[in-house]
Design an enzyme around this catalytic site. Structure first.
Site, short mmCIF file in Angstrom:
data_model
loop_
_atom_site.label_atom_id
_atom_site.label_comp_id
_atom_site.label_asym_id
_atom_site.label_seq_id
_atom_site.Cartn_x
_atom_site.Cartn_y
_atom_site.Cartn_z
N ASP A 254 -30.88 39.19 -7.71
CA ASP A 254 -30.67 39.14 -6.25
C ASP A 254 -31.70 38.48 -5.23
O ASP A 254 -31.39 38.19 -4.28
CB ASP A 254 -30.05 40.17 -5.48
CG ASP A 254 -28.72 40.62 -5.57
OD1 ASP A 254 -27.98 39.59 -6.26
OD2 ASP A 254 -28.16 42.09 -5.04
N HIS A 269 -33.22 32.10 -11.42
CA HIS A 269 -34.02 32.36 -12.73
C HIS A 269 -33.74 30.74 -13.57
O HIS A 269 -32.66 30.93 -13.88
CB HIS A 269 -34.09 33.86 -12.89
CG HIS A 269 -34.08 34.59 -11.96
ND1 HIS A 269 -35.54 34.77 -11.93
CD2 HIS A 269 -33.23 35.32 -11.13
CE1 HIS A 269 -35.27 35.70 -10.60
NE2 HIS A 269 -34.19 36.09 -10.76
N GLY A 297 -24.67 31.95 -9.01
CA GLY A 297 -26.42 31.74 -8.01
C GLY A 297 -27.57 32.53 -8.24
O GLY A 297 -28.40 32.17 -7.84
N LYS A 298 -27.45 33.25 -9.37
CA LYS A 298 -29.12 33.76 -9.68
C LYS A 298 -29.46 33.25 -11.46
O LYS A 298 -30.65 33.95 -10.98
CB LYS A 298 -28.39 35.24 -10.15
CG LYS A 298 -27.66 35.95 -8.40
CD LYS A 298 -27.17 37.61 -8.85
CE LYS A 298 -26.36 37.78 -7.66
NZ LYS A 298 -25.89 39.27 -7.91
N VAL A 299 -28.97 32.27 -12.44
CA VAL A 299 -29.45 32.53 -13.39
C VAL A 299 -28.57 31.56 -13.71
O VAL A 299 -27.83 30.76 -13.78
CB VAL A 299 -29.08 33.59 -14.44
CG1 VAL A 299 -29.22 32.87 -15.67
CG2 VAL A 299 -29.22 35.13 -13.72
#
Ligand SMILES: NC(=O)c1ccc[n+]([C@@H]2O[C@H](COP(=O)([O-])OP(=O)(O)OC[C@H]3O[C@@H](n4cnc5c(N)ncnc54)[C@H](O)[C@@H]3O)[C@@H](O)[C@H]2O)c1
Length: 347
Positions: A254, A269, A297-299
């Site tokens: 997050d 990431h 939209g994190k990794v």
């Protein structure tokens, strides 16, 4: 009747990745299928993170993995600049790491033991491992004492864990030598535990707050989130290496969203590896795939790999591969802890 001594005889020994060169074994897995090939790809992605000079590496830890013999793996990653920040549970950092640093041990046990007898003898069981409950109480009390000794104000878990490292420097001696809390203190690797009171330290805080009702220390979990987000903002490129799931996994994923709120277009990431026994069918976080995380939209999906396997088997292979490949030798310590003391970090 059996006594406590009859149960607490044989210590759990931590595996030493330095002693076992697994590079050939893991390389051979590339030409197999199923979990072996996934494990190989995960190990190669971790090695890529280590080669990428811009990449800050965040290790997340869940489960009971230090009591199971994996403490030294993380210790070696910290000491050899193979990880720049850690996000963990309190069980691992306090009940297991700090507990052993105080001189206590975990013992080989059995899932088939008489749990009523264990209760009578003050022995706690984690599957096939035993712990002396009376020793755990000393760990609780020590956390309370550290809280008593500090200025009463809100602390991030990172700040409090740094104070635990300082405590070990002053009182630990040889027992604390292979502690991850102490190693991270020496190497300026920040450790975050987002649900910090959910462990031995929580019992210490209950004592501390009861005895100091008017003025006491507290743990500020929003501060934790902000500080971890600051690491993302400073580092820009990040890779995450996740052992198990739980709160550490989500919290770390997050920070990309939090960074994006504070600064437009923070990158996702870049690299992500997860070792877990959970699968995705229940829709829960621990088994949610990294591919799914990219929809949030994190990794990024280019260098991500899930490995479905139990950590005591898979983690030494992935970490051991990266250790013996040696890419970390060219890597400078990022010392993210210094962000919070106002010092410049080494990029
Ligand atoms: N584990 C303990 O013995 C213990 C003791 C005291 C307090 N707690 C507290 O309980 C809370 C929850 O802990 P948690 O997040 O570790 O929950 P958890 O133990 O349920 O682990 C979360 C997930 O990680 C994965 N996982 C765990 N162990 C694994 C392994 N060996 N190999 C592969 N995957 C694995 C599983 O998918 C699991 O659902 C924390 O706040 C912790 O401090 C735990």
């Amino acid at each position: 009747m059996k006594s406590k001594k009859d149960f607490l005889k044989e210590e759990i020994k931590h595996i030493d990745i330095k002693q076992h060169n697994v590079v050939q074994l893991v390389d051979a897995m590339e030409h197999m299928a199923f979990s072996a090939r996934n494990l190989n790809r995960a190990a190669r992605i971790y090695d890529m993170m280590l080669k990428d000079k811009e990449c800050g590496i965040i290790l997340t830890l869940a489960g009971s993995i230090f009591s199971a013999g994996l403490k030294r793996v993380v210790y070696d990653l910290v000491m050899n600049n193979m990880v720049d920040a850690i996000v963990s549970t309190g069980a691992i950092m306090v009940d297991q790491d700090f507990f052993e640093a105080l001189g206590f041990k975990h013992y080989i046990g059995s899932p088939f033991s008489d749990d009523n007898l264990l209760r009578e003898l003050h022995i706690d069981r984690i599957y096939d491992t035993y712990i002396d409950e009376d020793e755990l109480r000393i760990c609780d009390e020590t956390c309370g004492k550290i809280a008593d000794s500090l200025e009463p104000r809100p602390y991030s878990s990172r700040e409090f864990i740094w104070e635990m490292g300082k405590y070990l420097e002053d009182h630990g001696g040889p027992k604390a030598e292979d502690s991850v809390v102490f190693a991270a203190f020496k190497k300026n690797v920040p450790i975050f535990v987002p649900a910090f009171s959910d462990c031995s330290a929580g019992f210490g805080f209950v004592m501390h707050q009861t005895q100091n009702p008017a003025k006491h220390l507290s743990i500020d979990s929003a501060k934790d989130f902000l500080e971890l987000t600051q690491i993302k903002l400073k580092s820009n490129e990040t890779g995450i290496f996740m052992i198990g799931g739980g709160v550490p996994k989500n919290f770390t994923q997050d920070i990309v969203v939090a960074a994006d709120i504070l600064k437009e277009d923070a990158p996702m990431h870049k690299y992500a590896v997860q070792i877990t026994v959970a699968d995705e069918r229940d829709g829960a976080l621990s088994g949610s795939t990294l591919k799914e995380a990219s929809s949030w939209g994190k990794v990024e999906t280019t260098f991500e790999q899930m490995v479905y396997g139990e950590a005591t088997v898979v983690f030494p292979l992935v970490a051991g591969y990266a250790y013996h490949k040696g890419s970390w030798k060219e890597r400078k310590p990022k010392e993210f802890q210094k962000i919070f003391s106002g010092e410049n970090i080494i990029a």
